[in-house]
Design an enzyme around this catalytic site. Structure first.
Site, PDB file in Angstrom:
ATOM      1  N   ARG A 136     -32.270 -12.726 -35.931  1.00 44.83           N
ATOM      2  CA  ARG A 136     -33.540 -12.662 -35.190  1.00 44.83           C
ATOM      3  C   ARG A 136     -33.231 -11.967 -33.869  1.00 44.83           C
ATOM      4  O   ARG A 136     -32.322 -12.379 -33.150  1.00 44.83           O
ATOM      5  CB  ARG A 136     -34.076 -14.062 -34.917  1.00 44.83           C
ATOM      6  CG  ARG A 136     -35.312 -14.046 -34.002  1.00 44.83           C
ATOM      7  CD  ARG A 136     -35.613 -15.414 -33.399  1.00 44.83           C
ATOM      8  NE  ARG A 136     -35.948 -16.405 -34.378  1.00 44.83           N
ATOM      9  CZ  ARG A 136     -35.748 -17.719 -34.199  1.00 44.83           C
ATOM     10  NH1 ARG A 136     -35.181 -18.167 -33.088  1.00 44.83           N
ATOM     11  NH2 ARG A 136     -36.084 -18.582 -35.125  1.00 44.83           N
ATOM     12  N   ASP A 153     -30.917 -20.883 -33.178  1.00 45.65           N
ATOM     13  CA  ASP A 153     -31.487 -20.280 -31.965  1.00 45.65           C
ATOM     14  C   ASP A 153     -30.355 -19.905 -31.014  1.00 45.65           C
ATOM     15  O   ASP A 153     -29.275 -20.506 -31.057  1.00 45.65           O
ATOM     16  CB  ASP A 153     -32.391 -21.289 -31.241  1.00 45.65           C
ATOM     17  CG  ASP A 153     -33.739 -21.494 -31.924  1.00 45.65           C
ATOM     18  OD1 ASP A 153     -34.094 -20.707 -32.813  1.00 45.65           O
ATOM     19  OD2 ASP A 153     -34.432 -22.456 -31.550  1.00 45.65           O
TER      20      ASP A 153
HETATM   21  P1  FDA Z   1     -43.271 -10.602 -23.111  1.00 46.02           P
HETATM   22  O1  FDA Z   1     -42.811 -11.874 -22.486  1.00 46.02           O
HETATM   23  O2  FDA Z   1     -43.279  -9.381 -22.281  1.00 46.02           O
HETATM   24  O3  FDA Z   1     -44.708 -10.878 -23.701  1.00 46.02           O
HETATM   25  C1  FDA Z   1     -45.500  -9.852 -24.261  1.00 46.02           C
HETATM   26  C2  FDA Z   1     -46.940 -10.297 -24.193  1.00 46.02           C
HETATM   27  O4  FDA Z   1     -47.123 -11.461 -25.011  1.00 46.02           O
HETATM   28  C3  FDA Z   1     -47.379 -10.757 -22.801  1.00 46.02           C
HETATM   29  O5  FDA Z   1     -47.827  -9.692 -22.023  1.00 46.02           O
HETATM   30  C4  FDA Z   1     -48.492 -11.727 -23.138  1.00 46.02           C
HETATM   31  O6  FDA Z   1     -49.659 -11.016 -23.453  1.00 46.02           O
HETATM   32  C5  FDA Z   1     -47.981 -12.385 -24.388  1.00 46.02           C
HETATM   33  N1  FDA Z   1     -47.254 -13.641 -24.116  1.00 46.02           N
HETATM   34  C6  FDA Z   1     -45.910 -13.814 -24.094  1.00 46.02           C
HETATM   35  N2  FDA Z   1     -45.603 -15.099 -23.880  1.00 46.02           N
HETATM   36  C7  FDA Z   1     -46.773 -15.742 -23.767  1.00 46.02           C
HETATM   37  C8  FDA Z   1     -47.134 -17.103 -23.552  1.00 46.02           C
HETATM   38  N3  FDA Z   1     -46.209 -18.060 -23.449  1.00 46.02           N
HETATM   39  N4  FDA Z   1     -48.448 -17.426 -23.491  1.00 46.02           N
HETATM   40  C9  FDA Z   1     -49.389 -16.480 -23.632  1.00 46.02           C
HETATM   41  N5  FDA Z   1     -49.126 -15.168 -23.831  1.00 46.02           N
HETATM   42  C10 FDA Z   1     -47.835 -14.809 -23.891  1.00 46.02           C
HETATM   43  N6  FDA Z   1     -35.496 -16.639 -26.835  1.00 46.02           N
HETATM   44  C11 FDA Z   1     -34.191 -17.023 -26.746  1.00 46.02           C
HETATM   45  O7  FDA Z   1     -33.586 -16.856 -25.708  1.00 46.02           O
HETATM   46  N7  FDA Z   1     -33.565 -17.585 -27.822  1.00 46.02           N
HETATM   47  C12 FDA Z   1     -34.190 -17.776 -29.009  1.00 46.02           C
HETATM   48  O8  FDA Z   1     -33.580 -18.285 -29.948  1.00 46.02           O
HETATM   49  C13 FDA Z   1     -35.544 -17.386 -29.115  1.00 46.02           C
HETATM   50  N8  FDA Z   1     -36.237 -17.573 -30.260  1.00 46.02           N
HETATM   51  C14 FDA Z   1     -37.502 -17.034 -30.390  1.00 46.02           C
HETATM   52  C15 FDA Z   1     -38.169 -17.118 -31.607  1.00 46.02           C
HETATM   53  C16 FDA Z   1     -39.387 -16.495 -31.761  1.00 46.02           C
HETATM   54  C17 FDA Z   1     -40.085 -16.566 -33.080  1.00 46.02           C
HETATM   55  C18 FDA Z   1     -39.977 -15.781 -30.670  1.00 46.02           C
HETATM   56  C19 FDA Z   1     -41.267 -15.044 -30.828  1.00 46.02           C
HETATM   57  C20 FDA Z   1     -39.344 -15.755 -29.462  1.00 46.02           C
HETATM   58  C21 FDA Z   1     -38.122 -16.397 -29.295  1.00 46.02           C
HETATM   59  N9  FDA Z   1     -37.476 -16.398 -28.075  1.00 46.02           N
HETATM   60  C22 FDA Z   1     -36.174 -16.811 -27.994  1.00 46.02           C
HETATM   61  C23 FDA Z   1     -38.228 -16.056 -26.837  1.00 46.02           C
HETATM   62  C24 FDA Z   1     -38.088 -14.604 -26.492  1.00 46.02           C
HETATM   63  O9  FDA Z   1     -36.787 -14.339 -26.055  1.00 46.02           O
HETATM   64  C25 FDA Z   1     -39.066 -14.225 -25.368  1.00 46.02           C
HETATM   65  O10 FDA Z   1     -38.796 -14.989 -24.244  1.00 46.02           O
HETATM   66  C26 FDA Z   1     -40.521 -14.404 -25.737  1.00 46.02           C
HETATM   67  O11 FDA Z   1     -40.755 -14.027 -27.057  1.00 46.02           O
HETATM   68  C27 FDA Z   1     -41.417 -13.529 -24.848  1.00 46.02           C
HETATM   69  O12 FDA Z   1     -41.017 -12.189 -24.959  1.00 46.02           O
HETATM   70  P2  FDA Z   1     -41.913 -11.057 -25.633  1.00 46.02           P
HETATM   71  O13 FDA Z   1     -40.995 -10.154 -26.372  1.00 46.02           O
HETATM   72  O14 FDA Z   1     -42.997 -11.649 -26.422  1.00 46.02           O
HETATM   73  O15 FDA Z   1     -42.421 -10.207 -24.397  1.00 46.02           O
END
Ligand code: FDA
Length: 313
Positions: free
Chosen positions: A183, A132
């Site tokens: 990732r 990560d």
């Molecule tokens: P965004 O936050 O804009 O979310 C898009 C939509 O998803 C929102 O509008 C909502 O509908 C829904 N949503 C998102 N989060 C939600 C929640 N907690 N509860 C309910 N609904 C929610 N970061 C990092 O810094 N280092 C890492 O190693 C990782 N590893 C990682 C692994 C995996 C498998 C994922 C999916 C994510 C990570 N992340 C991470 C976290 C990543 O950087 C990010 O913070 C989150 O995925 C949220 O970003 P989105 O791209 O989903 O967009």
């Protein structure tokens, strides 16, 4: 029931700021869907359920605020146990590690040794370790340790890049010679404008640019997002680059937008769910709740719902 309204949206934003003051038992209850449980058996049960739905998993042992080498050793051992349990139970899962949990902030050599131990154990079981990415101060060490392992012939290890950071596009290019497994995510850690994009649309645009570059460079990509805008761009780029489903995967977090994940699986994409477990659930839970756009609804339902007659808990 959650009702969308401007007043609630304001409340959501206000609550994000005061979340650390919300009592831990409330945080625990409303974040339970993001965490498999406290034990390895809980994680295995959740992974088996995901596998039955055609989803892969990556198992994360929670624990990033370690204070001494013994705690790092405990987390390292927990990963060895997880790898053993994954194999014994015939699960389709790998593991994700945080270098701070393995001791990075105590001593980089300690983290190096613990990481090597986990990667070696995974290799012996034909499994894979994803490192990560944490806050921007750890990126240099993390990428250096990843490179060391790859140059030492360890191919069962991958990293994470965060589109939020300005340096990421250069990191994509610098990693290209390793044909890495990356990732790509937006990045959860709030960073200053000196090192990161701070505007939501800029972070999205940087994600699309980095993904395009990763696909061009031949990397295996794990596209980690629940953002429908990015999912659509990703599908377009995968088509344009002629990627077959064995050369990429989508990744999502346990408990976040399972509807989107189900749709990806139905459409024939590979999907891996991030499955955290362990007793150190608090920090991870706070981060997930702070990202939930409907946090006020959850807190209100938890707080007031318990006083409503006839609500079973
Ligand atoms: P965004 O936050 O804009 O979310 C898009 C939509 O998803 C929102 O509008 C909502 O509908 C829904 N949503 C998102 N989060 C939600 C929640 N907690 N509860 C309910 N609904 C929610 N970061 C990092 O810094 N280092 C890492 O190693 C990782 N590893 C990682 C692994 C995996 C498998 C994922 C999916 C994510 C990570 N992340 C991470 C976290 C990543 O950087 C990010 O913070 C989150 O995925 C949220 O970003 P989105 O791209 O989903 O967009």
């Amino acid at each position: 029931m959650y009702v969308d309204s401007p007043a609630l949206a304001l409340l959501d934003r206000a609550l994000v700021r005061v979340l650390p003051a919300v009592p831990k038992p409330v945080v625990r209850r409303i974040s339970s869907r993001y965490i498999a449980g406290t034990t390895l058996a809980d994680a295995c049960r959740v992974v088996a359920g995901l596998n039955a739905e055609g989803k892969l998993a990556t198992v994360d042992v929670l624990g990033e605020e370690i204070a001494n080498p013994d705690e790092a050793a405990t987390i390292t051992q927990a990963y060895l146990d997880a790898l053993e349990a994954i194999e014994r139970n015939g699960l389709d899962a790998n593991v994700s590690v945080k270098l701070t949990g393995l001791g990075l902030e105590l001593d980089v050599d300690l983290a190096r040794r613990n990481l090597s131990t986990v990667v070696e154990a995974a290799g012996a079981r034909g499994n894979f370790v994803r490192i990560d990415m944490e806050d921007s101060t750890t990126v240099g060490d993390t990428l250096a340790l990843y490179r060391e392992l790859r140059l030492a012939g360890r191919d069962n290890v991958g990293v994470v890049l965060q589109s939020r950071l300005h340096r990421t596009i250069d990191d994509v290019r610098a990693l290209a010679d390793l044909e890495p497994s990356v990732r790509l995510c937006k990045g959860i850690y709030l960073e200053p404008a000196s090192v990161a994009h701070t505007d939501y649309e800029e972070i999205r645009a940087a994600f699309v640019r980095a993904l395009d570059e990763l696909l061009r460079s031949g990397a295996y990509v794990a596209i980690a997002t629940h953002d429908t805008f990015l999912l659509e761009h990703a599908k377009r780029l995968l088509r344009e680059h002629g990627r077959t489903p064995d050369r990429y995967e989508f990744q999502m977090l346990l408990g976040v937008r399972p509807d989107l994940g189900d749709a990806l699986v139905r459409d024939g994409h590979r999907l891996r769910i991030y499955v955290p477990f362990g007793t150190h659930w608090y920090e991870y839970s706070l981060r997930r709740l702070q990202e939930n756009p409907k946090i006020a609804g959850y807190v209100a339902a938890d707080t007031f719902g318990r006083f409503l007659p006839g609500r079973s808990r």
